[in-house]
Write an enzyme that holds these catalytic residues in place. Structure first.
Site, PDB file in Angstrom:
ATOM      1  N   ARG A 116     -40.650 144.666  11.002  1.00 37.32           N
ATOM      2  CA  ARG A 116     -40.355 143.215  11.342  1.00 37.32           C
ATOM      3  C   ARG A 116     -38.901 143.244  12.295  1.00 37.32           C
ATOM      4  NH1 ARG A 116     -44.471 140.372   9.880  1.00 37.32           N
ATOM      5  NH2 ARG A 116     -44.646 140.174   7.672  1.00 37.32           N
ATOM      6  N   HIS A 132     -42.228 140.796   3.129  1.00 36.34           N
ATOM      7  CA  HIS A 132     -41.441 139.673   3.308  1.00 36.34           C
ATOM      8  C   HIS A 132     -40.320 139.643   2.255  1.00 36.34           C
ATOM      9  CE1 HIS A 132     -44.152 137.308   5.856  1.00 36.34           C
ATOM     10  NE2 HIS A 132     -45.262 137.932   4.978  1.00 36.34           N
ATOM     11  N   HIS A 172     -52.339 149.632  11.571  1.00 37.04           N
ATOM     12  CA  HIS A 172     -52.049 148.257  11.328  1.00 37.04           C
ATOM     13  C   HIS A 172     -50.725 147.965  10.386  1.00 37.04           C
ATOM     14  CE1 HIS A 172     -53.771 143.900  11.269  1.00 37.04           C
ATOM     15  NE2 HIS A 172     -52.445 143.828  10.887  1.00 37.04           N
ATOM     16  N   HIS A 218     -58.560 144.211   9.829  1.00 34.54           N
ATOM     17  CA  HIS A 218     -58.629 143.644   8.176  1.00 34.54           C
ATOM     18  C   HIS A 218     -59.841 142.742   7.789  1.00 34.54           C
ATOM     19  CE1 HIS A 218     -56.607 140.261  10.070  1.00 34.54           C
ATOM     20  NE2 HIS A 218     -55.590 140.810   9.969  1.00 34.54           N
ATOM     21  N   ASP A 257     -52.275 146.962   6.996  1.00 34.99           N
ATOM     22  CA  ASP A 257     -51.533 145.467   7.258  1.00 34.99           C
ATOM     23  C   ASP A 257     -50.213 145.411   6.301  1.00 34.99           C
ATOM     24  OD1 ASP A 257     -51.218 142.937   8.423  1.00 34.99           O
ATOM     25  OD2 ASP A 257     -52.982 142.252   7.378  1.00 34.99           O
TER      26      ASP A 257
HETATM   27 ZN   LIG Z   1     -53.861 139.939  10.710  1.00 32.06          ZN
HETATM   28 ZN   LIG Z   2     -51.612 142.231  10.319  1.00 35.62          ZN
END
Ligand SMILES: [Zn+2]
Ligand SMILES: [Zn+2]
Length: 427
Positions: free
Chosen positions: A67, A312, A63, A235, A308
């Site tokens: 980008r 950013h 996961h 998650h 995850d």
């Molecule tokens: Zn998610």
């Molecule tokens: Zn995610």
């Protein structure tokens, strides 16, 4: 013939029940031999000295958000794959909420080509369940599978309609791949920005009840039972959600789940001071939830660990808490945090940790990897489990710095990463 001999380390290969002092000989990208004191073939093999190190099947993070396309300033396939191998990951499952969305054959092909060009970790694209991640009509799953997709999800968003999710699960039966759900009922999330509880009340921030997750976990497990399809919970964060997964597993429903290092290490207390690097979806929850995730990882209710990884840009996180985007990066902190918290913390043994970080993600996505038997793809991670160090975001290979673990003292890290017999990372 290209040969690499990883010599003198502790070989830990949970799938083949190997744990001991063994050398690993790799030829042409495959495991050729496992044994004691293997000869180097008359000097023909490159030698990787692994004395005092632990040699494991390459870690797999199922996961990850790269980008590209859309926000190459936050992460590209290239920079993400570099961060991956630096963190010991030889393969990634990458999420489709790019811009444009990865919901068609051409988009899947683009990611695969970029990953090959980058030449570090393997990349397995996860396609969108619905067109444009809008939750309405199903995307072209068959065509995406032909192009190399390994699973489907609308991650970033929850497939909110039970009817659409039922259709997706039914459709997935044709292909036998899992549908991955980001479990948050959007109508309950509303304007919430953190876990709902005393902490959100004290900080004056709108809360998200854990029930927003629990409801979708229950609903989708029930739909997996109804359809017979494979469901994977992304998650997982709440203790009651873990309980739901446990019950449905006992019933024989084909559900698997992952937990992130931030959810099993940090609590909502991190939001104190309006720390935007403690903002993610689902949100950090309570101590009791954290303990339930650890218990779930120990007893196998939670099958694997995934980061995850959500890069950013600095400016976007440097804003009011409510306005900051969700997500934190994790590729370069996932193993050390997991090892320190779970193994040194007495929750799991190392064998189980490697199972959760390599063997089960490979099994869920039906990937080669997670095994170092003779003839297997030679994806290998060499770990130094004795080194104490401090996480420093300025040293990341990722293009982004939004980690909640900056300054944290950890033990253990990848010191060499080998993909298909080729060493792509060395500390
Ligand atoms: Zn998610
Ligand atoms: Zn995610």
């Amino acid at each position: 013939m290209e040969r690499l001999l990883i010599r003198g380390g502790r070989l830990l290969d949970p799938k083949n029940k190997v744990d001991g002092q063994f050398d690993l000989l790799i030829e042409n990208g495959k495991v050729a031999q496992v044994g004691r004191n293997l000869p180097d073939g008359g000097g023909g093999a490159r030698i990787l000295e692994a004395k005092g190190k632990t040699v494991v099947p390459g870690l797999i993070d199922m996961h990850v958000h790269l980008r590209e396309p859309g926000r190459p300033d936050e992460e590209t396939v290239e920079s993400g794959c570099r961060a991956a191998v630096a963190g010991g990951f030889t393969a990634l499952g990458v999420m489709p909420n790019t811009d444009p969305v990865t919901d068609n054959q051409a988009a899947i092909g683009y990611i695969i080509r970029e990953a090959i060009r980058a030449g570090n970790s393997r990349v397995y694209p996860v396609g969108a369940i619905t067109k444009g991640i809008k939750g309405e009509s199903l995307a072209e799953m068959g065509a995406m599978l032909d192009a190399g997709a390994v699973a489907f999800t609308d991650d970033g968003h929850c497939v909110a309609s039970a009817e659409v999710m039922r259709k997706a699960l039914t459709y997935s039966l044709i292909f036998g791949v899992p549908m991955i759900q980001h479990c948050e009922d959007p109508t309950l999330v509303g304007d919430g920005v953190m876990n709902e509880g005393l902490m959100s009340a004290r900080l004056g921030l709108a809360g998200i009840p854990a029930e927003s997750e629990e409801i979708i976990v229950y609903r989708d497990c029930a739909l997996a039972r109804l359809t017979g399809a494979r469901l994977h919970i992304a998650h997982i964060s709440g203790r009651r959600s873990v309980e739901v997964v446990r019950r449905f597993k006992e019933e024989g429903v084909k559900v698997t789940a992952e937990a992130t290092p931030h959810h099993f290490t940090l609590t909502e207390e991190e939001v104190e001071g309006y720390n935007t690097n403690a903002k993610m979806a689902p949100p950090l929850r309570s101590r009791a939830d954290l303990e339930a995730l650890r218990q779930g990882l120990a007893d196998g209710t939670i099958d694997c660990i995934a980061s995850d990884h959500a890069p950013h840009h600095y400016d976007e996180k440097e804003t009011a808490f409510a306005d900051a985007p969700n997500g934190v990066i994790g590729l370069e902190t996932s193993f050390p945090v997991s090892y320190t918290e779970l193994v040194l913390g007495g929750v799991l043994d190392l064998n189980t940790l490697i199972t959760r970080m390599s063997v089960t993600p490979a099994a869920i996505l039906k990937l080669p990897g997670g095994s170092l038997g003779q003839g297997d793809q030679a994806d290998v991670t060499v770990l130094d489990l004795d080194t104490d160090w401090e996480i420093d975001k300025s040293k990341f290979n990722s293009k982004s710095r939004n980690t909640p673990f900056h300054g944290r003292k950890v033990r253990g890290r990848a010191v060499a990463t080998i993909v298909g017999g080729r060493q792509v990372w060395k500390l």
